[in-house]
Design an enzyme around this catalytic site. Structure first.
Site, short mmCIF file in Angstrom:
data_model
loop_
_atom_site.label_atom_id
_atom_site.label_comp_id
_atom_site.label_asym_id
_atom_site.label_seq_id
_atom_site.Cartn_x
_atom_site.Cartn_y
_atom_site.Cartn_z
N HIS A 186 -28.25 29.81 22.83
CA HIS A 186 -28.83 28.50 22.97
C HIS A 186 -27.87 27.82 23.77
O HIS A 186 -26.71 28.07 23.77
CB HIS A 186 -29.13 28.08 21.76
CG HIS A 186 -29.95 26.56 21.44
ND1 HIS A 186 -29.15 25.44 21.89
CD2 HIS A 186 -31.12 26.36 21.33
CE1 HIS A 186 -30.19 24.45 22.01
NE2 HIS A 186 -31.26 25.05 21.50
N LEU B 99 -21.31 27.77 11.66
CA LEU B 99 -20.44 26.49 12.21
C LEU B 99 -21.18 25.64 12.69
O LEU B 99 -22.25 25.67 13.87
CB LEU B 99 -19.86 27.55 13.31
CG LEU B 99 -18.38 26.74 13.76
CD1 LEU B 99 -17.38 26.52 12.77
CD2 LEU B 99 -18.14 27.47 15.11
#
Length: 340
Positions: free
Chosen positions: A232, A128
């Site tokens: 992240h 994505l």
């Protein structure tokens, strides 16, 4: 106003996909910035869309977000039908071990990582990526949920469990604290080298060299311990979207960067549960209005998904003419619709 929609990737999209891949950064293995590897993935995807047998084997379906009128490619989304076919799919599973000493009157709780193949045969959503210039206006939600609409329209091609791996913590210099504290000790390469090798060649080298015994996290550097199960910073919104969709983090992490692996039962995903097949009752000219839902039409290579201004009535959907023309939908067609 720009109108974006999702469609299957084609072999000749390699240059556009390469431009996206250059923007992804370290740890994004599904879109390596290597033209030959991307061409191989596009060929794999093309073969998957062309395959007639519905039983999941080892398919990759790549969807791209295109701007109507310009043909600009602004994002990507991938689906893998069945993991662990070509080589085992590895994860770390975190468990807690409690030990008690009567003499010391002390209980010690230790976190332990186990190398496992628990997700062999599961499906995966991944890859994505939305161009940084387009990260407003709800396009990210359409990009992500188009994958579940594709599953809904091709349910037999996917497993009963689906996972999503989120990129783990990586610093501004491209270093992964988790990899530096663990994997590097056994492979003699830095994170970028290992990440690139994995994206180009697969992870069989993990099976060859990674220790099979349990790993006590207390023996790892503090930075590596702190990275376990953490996404992240750029992946936090994606994690929230996954949780809203029905995915959960159950202690599984990526073997390279320690990022969280999210898991869900396929049929329990919010978009799949809410998706309804509806006939197109009418196509009318109407001003561009609020896009209140998501829609999908077509099968395999003819699949399309988009944010729609369609209205729901007793006899089905009334679709704006510009949507119908762009997506090649006519009165009487049955499309899949879900409220936003």
């Amino acid at each position: 106003m720009s109108f974006w929609f999702m469609r299957p990737a084609r072999i000749d999209d390699v240059d556009a996909v390469m431009e996206l891949a250059k923007l992804t950064g370290a740890g994004f293995t599904n879109l390596p910035p290597d033209r030959d590897s991307l061409a191989a993935r596009l060929n794999w995807s093309d073969r998957s869309f062309a395959r007639e047998d519905d039983a999941p084997q080892d398919e990759l379906y790549m969807l791209l977000m295109e701007e109507a009128g310009t043909g600009r490619i602004g994002g990507s989304a991938l689906l893998f039908s069945r993991l662990g076919v070509r080589w085992p799919f590895y994860s770390y599973r975190m468990s807690c071990l409690s030990q008690f000493s009567q003499e010391l009157e002390r209980t010690i709780r230790l976190d332990v990582l186990h190398l496992v193949n628990d997700f062999n045969d599961a499906s995966e959503v991944g890859g994505l990526f939305l161009h940084p210039d387009l990260r407003t206006g709800g396009l990210g939600g359409m990009l992500a949920r188009s994958r579940y609409l594709f599953i809904a329209r091709h349910r037999q091609r996917f497993a009963d469990r689906v996972i999503a791996e989120l990129r783990g913590r990586i610093d501004e210099n491209g270093h992964s604290p988790f990899w530096d504290g663990l994997g590097r000790q056994f492979f003699g390469m830095n994170f970028d080298e290992a990440d690139t090798f994995n994206s180009l060649n697969g992870n069989q080298f993990i099976a060859d060299l990674m220790p099979k015994l349990a790993i006590y996290t207390a023996l790892l550097p503090e930075a590596a311990q702190a990275a376990i199960g953490q996404p992240h910073e750029s992946g936090v919104p994606a994690m929230r979207m996954l949780e809203k969709e029905g995915f959960a983090y159950n202690g599984y992490v990526d073997i390279f960067d320690g990022g969280p692996t999210m898991v869900a039962a396929t049929n329990s995903l919010r978009t799949i549960k809410a998706a309804q097949p509806m006939p197109v009752a009418a196509v009318t000219d109407m001003p561009d209005a609020e896009r209140r839902g998501l829609a999908a039409a077509g099968q395999l290579r003819d699949f399309r998904a988009w944010s729609t201004s369609a209205t729901v009535g007793e006899n089905g959907l009334t679709l704006p003419s510009h949507e119908a023309a762009t997506l090649n939908v006519t009165t009487g067609d049955t499309i899949t619709h879900v409220a936003r």
